[in-house]
Design a protein around this motif. Structure first.
Motif, PDB file in Angstrom:
ATOM      1  N   GLY A  20     -15.465   6.878  23.015  1.00 42.05           N
ATOM      2  CA  GLY A  20     -14.266   7.485  22.599  1.00 42.05           C
ATOM      3  C   GLY A  20     -12.941   6.484  22.659  1.00 42.05           C
ATOM      4  O   GLY A  20     -11.974   6.809  22.657  1.00 42.05           O
ATOM      5  N   LYS A  21     -13.277   5.335  22.924  1.00 43.79           N
ATOM      6  CA  LYS A  21     -12.192   4.208  23.100  1.00 43.79           C
ATOM      7  C   LYS A  21     -11.161   4.118  22.047  1.00 43.79           C
ATOM      8  O   LYS A  21     -10.173   4.212  22.170  1.00 43.79           O
ATOM      9  N   SER A  22     -11.874   3.857  20.693  1.00 48.27           N
ATOM     10  CA  SER A  22     -10.957   3.788  19.481  1.00 48.27           C
ATOM     11  C   SER A  22     -10.193   5.299  19.323  1.00 48.27           C
ATOM     12  O   SER A  22      -8.945   5.153  18.866  1.00 48.27           O
ATOM     13  N   SER A  23     -10.886   6.152  19.507  1.00 47.85           N
ATOM     14  CA  SER A  23     -10.139   7.723  19.368  1.00 47.85           C
ATOM     15  C   SER A  23      -8.918   7.685  20.373  1.00 47.85           C
ATOM     16  O   SER A  23      -7.716   8.238  20.171  1.00 47.85           O
ATOM     17  N   TRP A  26       4.724  -5.307  24.930  1.00 48.22           N
ATOM     18  CA  TRP A  26       3.353  -5.522  25.485  1.00 48.22           C
ATOM     19  C   TRP A  26       2.177  -5.232  24.487  1.00 48.22           C
ATOM     20  O   TRP A  26       2.271  -5.002  23.530  1.00 48.22           O
ATOM     21  N   HIS A  27       0.987  -5.936  24.944  1.00 46.59           N
ATOM     22  CA  HIS A  27      -0.110  -5.836  24.097  1.00 46.59           C
ATOM     23  C   HIS A  27      -1.260  -4.999  24.697  1.00 46.59           C
ATOM     24  O   HIS A  27      -1.390  -4.795  25.893  1.00 46.59           O
ATOM     25  N   LEU A  28      -1.662  -4.203  23.712  1.00 45.00           N
ATOM     26  CA  LEU A  28      -2.876  -3.127  23.954  1.00 45.00           C
ATOM     27  C   LEU A  28      -4.012  -4.103  23.535  1.00 45.00           C
ATOM     28  O   LEU A  28      -4.156  -4.527  22.433  1.00 45.00           O
ATOM     29  N   VAL A  29      -4.977  -4.178  24.362  1.00 47.07           N
ATOM     30  CA  VAL A  29      -6.281  -5.180  23.948  1.00 47.07           C
ATOM     31  C   VAL A  29      -7.460  -4.079  24.112  1.00 47.07           C
ATOM     32  O   VAL A  29      -7.844  -3.613  24.896  1.00 47.07           O
ATOM     33  N   ASP A  30      -8.226  -4.136  22.742  1.00 47.71           N
ATOM     34  CA  ASP A  30      -9.352  -3.318  22.800  1.00 47.71           C
ATOM     35  C   ASP A  30     -10.516  -4.168  22.728  1.00 47.71           C
ATOM     36  O   ASP A  30     -10.679  -5.290  21.857  1.00 47.71           O
ATOM     37  N   LEU A  31     -11.544  -4.033  23.909  1.00 50.30           N
ATOM     38  CA  LEU A  31     -12.237  -4.840  23.985  1.00 50.30           C
ATOM     39  C   LEU A  31     -13.833  -4.264  23.791  1.00 50.30           C
ATOM     40  O   LEU A  31     -13.965  -3.220  23.562  1.00 50.30           O
ATOM     41  N   PRO A  32     -14.583  -5.154  23.662  1.00 48.91           N
ATOM     42  CA  PRO A  32     -16.216  -4.699  23.114  1.00 48.91           C
ATOM     43  C   PRO A  32     -16.534  -3.824  24.164  1.00 48.91           C
ATOM     44  O   PRO A  32     -16.198  -4.134  25.262  1.00 48.91           O
ATOM     45  N   LEU A  77      -5.322   2.965  13.910  1.00 52.67           N
ATOM     46  CA  LEU A  77      -4.880   1.557  14.476  1.00 52.67           C
ATOM     47  C   LEU A  77      -6.259   0.831  14.978  1.00 52.67           C
ATOM     48  O   LEU A  77      -6.509  -0.214  14.623  1.00 52.67           O
ATOM     49  N   ALA A  78      -7.049   1.519  15.720  1.00 50.30           N
ATOM     50  CA  ALA A  78      -8.381   1.007  16.166  1.00 50.30           C
ATOM     51  C   ALA A  78      -9.422   1.756  15.135  1.00 50.30           C
ATOM     52  O   ALA A  78      -9.008   3.029  15.014  1.00 50.30           O
ATOM     53  N   LYS A  79     -10.336   1.076  14.771  1.00 55.03           N
ATOM     54  CA  LYS A  79     -11.431   1.601  13.831  1.00 55.03           C
ATOM     55  C   LYS A  79     -12.384   2.490  14.571  1.00 55.03           C
ATOM     56  O   LYS A  79     -13.079   1.978  15.657  1.00 55.03           O
ATOM     57  N   THR A  80     -12.372   3.466  14.319  1.00 55.68           N
ATOM     58  CA  THR A  80     -13.351   4.404  15.051  1.00 55.68           C
ATOM     59  C   THR A  80     -14.741   4.432  13.899  1.00 55.68           C
ATOM     60  O   THR A  80     -14.706   4.342  12.696  1.00 55.68           O
ATOM     61  N   SER A  81     -15.830   4.765  14.760  1.00 55.86           N
ATOM     62  CA  SER A  81     -17.244   4.730  13.896  1.00 55.86           C
ATOM     63  C   SER A  81     -18.251   5.635  14.735  1.00 55.86           C
ATOM     64  O   SER A  81     -18.186   5.867  15.855  1.00 55.86           O
ATOM     65  N   GLY A  82     -19.056   6.200  14.052  1.00 51.28           N
ATOM     66  CA  GLY A  82     -20.054   7.218  14.444  1.00 51.28           C
ATOM     67  C   GLY A  82     -21.347   6.024  14.970  1.00 51.28           C
ATOM     68  O   GLY A  82     -22.072   6.353  15.695  1.00 51.28           O
ATOM     69  N   ARG A  83     -21.255   4.835  14.668  1.00 51.16           N
ATOM     70  CA  ARG A  83     -22.019   3.714  15.025  1.00 51.16           C
ATOM     71  C   ARG A  83     -21.517   2.962  16.354  1.00 51.16           C
ATOM     72  O   ARG A  83     -20.373   2.242  16.259  1.00 51.16           O
ATOM     73  N   PRO A  84     -22.205   3.260  17.703  1.00 54.21           N
ATOM     74  CA  PRO A  84     -21.864   2.644  18.658  1.00 54.21           C
ATOM     75  C   PRO A  84     -21.704   1.253  18.720  1.00 54.21           C
ATOM     76  O   PRO A  84     -22.564   0.638  17.779  1.00 54.21           O
ATOM     77  N   GLY A  85     -21.041   0.546  19.211  1.00 48.16           N
ATOM     78  CA  GLY A  85     -20.740  -1.121  19.210  1.00 48.16           C
ATOM     79  C   GLY A  85     -20.081  -1.532  18.055  1.00 48.16           C
ATOM     80  O   GLY A  85     -20.120  -2.850  17.651  1.00 48.16           O
ATOM     81  N   LYS A  86     -19.192  -1.036  17.558  1.00 47.10           N
ATOM     82  CA  LYS A  86     -18.442  -1.262  16.522  1.00 47.10           C
ATOM     83  C   LYS A  86     -17.417  -2.379  16.823  1.00 47.10           C
ATOM     84  O   LYS A  86     -17.337  -3.356  16.128  1.00 47.10           O
ATOM     85  N   THR A  87     -16.863  -2.040  17.748  1.00 45.98           N
ATOM     86  CA  THR A  87     -15.978  -3.119  18.472  1.00 45.98           C
ATOM     87  C   THR A  87     -16.378  -4.403  19.015  1.00 45.98           C
ATOM     88  O   THR A  87     -17.422  -4.345  20.020  1.00 45.98           O
ATOM     89  N   GLN A  88     -16.368  -5.797  18.317  1.00 46.90           N
ATOM     90  CA  GLN A  88     -17.272  -6.646  18.957  1.00 46.90           C
ATOM     91  C   GLN A  88     -16.358  -7.850  18.959  1.00 46.90           C
ATOM     92  O   GLN A  88     -17.029  -8.939  18.978  1.00 46.90           O
ATOM     93  N   LEU A  89     -15.177  -7.634  19.042  1.00 54.55           N
ATOM     94  CA  LEU A  89     -14.015  -8.811  19.272  1.00 54.55           C
ATOM     95  C   LEU A  89     -13.004  -8.371  20.122  1.00 54.55           C
ATOM     96  O   LEU A  89     -12.889  -7.206  20.631  1.00 54.55           O
TER      97      LEU A  89
END
Length: 205
Positions: free
Chosen positions: A35-38, A71-77, A49-61
């Motif tokens: 539930g990271k993107s949510s 400040w920066h929020l960093v979304d990691l794989p 802002l962050a892309k949500t997906s029903g498919r795990p592993g969507k964030t790959q960068l």
């Protein structure tokens, strides 16, 4: 803290290409489908802002978002993601560890854990890596809306007891729900207080 602005800055797979400024960074990471993107969208009051997906592993960068222009929020794989080739997984893991070990702007990571489940070895192993690498982190329990209050308390206590088998003291932790905004103020106030401490230290030097 009120989020007045949140904008995507850059995605990449190399730490050297991350933003060059000296703004403090807070990195969010967890297993796939935690539930990271949510959670990121809930914290920033932005629906996509962050892309949500029903498919795990969507964030790959490594994804950088500029919040309130200071400040920066960093979304990691995610670690332990499904449906990715072994070679891709090794590459992802390498730039995740590169980020944590080389990124000087990183102030704290947040390791996301699904509160519904018992402590998972992969989460505990990742936290052990963070501790051994002396990388500050907090734990964010997600999906608290799925449990009743007493079950939440029991699951958090169980997790804390498991951590204390290996840790002298617990990292900060937060109970959250992206669907009903539980824990939003707690996480954002933690970031705000930490940013203020950083500013005070900089002003003294």
């Amino acid at each position: 803290m009120k989020i007045k602005s949140a904008e995507f800055i850059v995605s990449n797979s190399e730490v050297a290409k991350c933003p060059k400024n000296n703004l403090p960074e807070y990195a969010f990471i967890g297993r796939s489908n935690v539930g990271k993107s949510s959670l990121i969208n809930m914290l920033t009051d932005r629906k996509s802002l962050a892309k949500t997906s029903g498919r795990p592993g969507k964030t790959q960068l490594i994804n950088h978002f500029l919040i309130n222009e200071n400040w920066h929020l960093v979304d990691l794989p995610g670690y332990g993601y499904a449906r990715v080739s072994k070679s891709s997984k090794k590459k992802f893991q390498k730039f995740i560890t590169d980020y944590f070990e080389k990124r000087q702007q990183l102030v704290s990571a947040f390791v996301l854990v699904d509160i519904r489940h018992k402590p998972q070895p992969i989460d505990l192993e990742f936290m052990k890596y963070m501790g051994e690498s002396e990388i500050p982190f907090g734990i964010i329990f997600t999906k608290a809306d799925k449990l009743k209050p007493k079950a939440i308390e029991r699951h958090v206590d169980e997790y804390c007891q498991e951590l204390l088998k290996f840790w002298e003291e617990l990292p900060p932790y937060f109970v959250t729900s992206a669907s009903n905004y539980i824990g939003k103020d707690d996480v954002l106030n933690f970031i705000e207080d930490t940013n203020e401490e950083i500013e005070q230290l900089r002003s003294q030097n």
